[in-house]
Design a protein around this motif. Sequence first.
Motif, PDB file in Angstrom:
ATOM      1  N   ILE A 159       0.837  -1.211   0.000  1.00 22.99           N
ATOM      2  CA  ILE A 159       0.000   0.000   0.000  1.00 22.99           C
ATOM      3  C   ILE A 159       0.864   1.251   0.000  1.00 22.99           C
ATOM      4  N   GLN A 160       1.998   1.195   0.696  1.00 19.73           N
ATOM      5  CA  GLN A 160       2.901   2.343   0.683  1.00 19.73           C
ATOM      6  C   GLN A 160       3.452   2.573  -0.720  1.00 19.73           C
ATOM      7  N   SER A 161       3.705   1.507  -1.448  1.00 25.77           N
ATOM      8  CA  SER A 161       4.167   1.635  -2.840  1.00 25.77           C
ATOM      9  C   SER A 161       3.087   2.281  -3.704  1.00 25.77           C
ATOM     10  N   VAL A 162       1.836   1.901  -3.458  1.00 26.76           N
ATOM     11  CA  VAL A 162       0.718   2.499  -4.195  1.00 26.76           C
ATOM     12  C   VAL A 162       0.628   3.989  -3.873  1.00 26.76           C
ATOM     13  N   ARG A 163       0.746   4.338  -2.597  1.00 28.82           N
ATOM     14  CA  ARG A 163       0.690   5.760  -2.188  1.00 28.82           C
ATOM     15  C   ARG A 163       1.799   6.561  -2.876  1.00 28.82           C
ATOM     16  N   THR A 164       3.008   5.981  -2.909  1.00 33.14           N
ATOM     17  CA  THR A 164       4.148   6.682  -3.507  1.00 33.14           C
ATOM     18  C   THR A 164       3.914   6.924  -4.997  1.00 33.14           C
ATOM     19  N   HIS A 165       3.443   5.894  -5.679  1.00 33.27           N
ATOM     20  CA  HIS A 165       3.186   6.008  -7.122  1.00 33.27           C
ATOM     21  C   HIS A 165       2.124   7.062  -7.408  1.00 33.27           C
TER      22      HIS A 165
END
Length: 356
Positions: A298-304
């Motif tokens: 989810i953190q990767s999704v937020r960053t993207h």
Amino acid sequence: MDEIKRFLLYGGLTRAEFEDIQTDLNKDRRKMLLILSCVFSVTFCINTIVNVLIGAFDTLQWTNHVYLGTAILYLLIFVAALRISDKDIHQILPLLRMTVLLFLIVSIVLSVNSPDSLASTTHATLVLAAFLCLDAPWWLYLETIGILILGTAYDITFRTPEMLVTDFWDGMLYAMIALVMGSWYTQIRFQAYLDHKKLQESLDIDGLTGVGSRSLYYHRLKELDQETERTKASIFIDVNGLHELNNKKGHEAGDEMLRSVADALAVEFERNCIYRIGGDEFVLLLSDVTYPELCHRIQSVRTHLGKKGYYIAAGIACADMEDKISMTELVQQADYRMRKDKDLYYQQSGMRNARK
């Protein structure tokens, strides 16, 4: 030439379309097989019992053995059809073909003392096989030729030359009926299966984002509620600022935002476990994953999404097999945590939460 090839191999569909409908075809074939094998098994059992009751068991013992043996075989086919899982549903068609072939073979054996009855049985089998198996046309033609050969071989052995000619032309007539009607029926049924599948897909897929729809979400949620042998997890996503973006730049900008969120989620998760259940809400239904792993994804999704100026609120809930928590309860927990995360976002950004 290509049209003829497509018709013979796939009933007028393309190869991809034909392969696409096989699961639905086999499910209907299983229903047909269960009905046929049950009816045949009961019928042959009744024949055996009646012959015993009227005292025919001694005089026609071999016939009763054929009846009883056939009833047992059809019962085994019935049990086999019941035990075949959806994963192995492709095994249904060979069983269905075997059921029709067994009926013809038993009819040949039983008609040794009554040659006239075989002609009618062969003609009935020709027509029934065309409508029961829902095969590709080339299989239908092969089945028809095979049945004709068996019937003709029997006639040559047991019938007079005059009756042989009559039975042959009768068989050809019924074969033509079977081929024409069977081909027409098969093509219509295949197209109906394809149309139904496309309609179902249009209902199961969210048209804007390409992820699962709300109706598919509830169907899958019900299935997962029954599972107890796997770890479960749910992620509830809400897109922050969609209402404001729609008001400021229009709904096209909002639609692009939703598509970007769905695509970002699909990078980290399988698209078939993502569902859009509301205007700005997504739910993920997962299994065999850990909480730290989900937090990282989810953190990767937020960053993207942050690189595009988009932000989401997310709530994560997980349960082990020992927890005895349904997926519905996990979704509720994830929803609650998402709302907390959303409130925090609006507090930090100084914006007004459109939900309140």
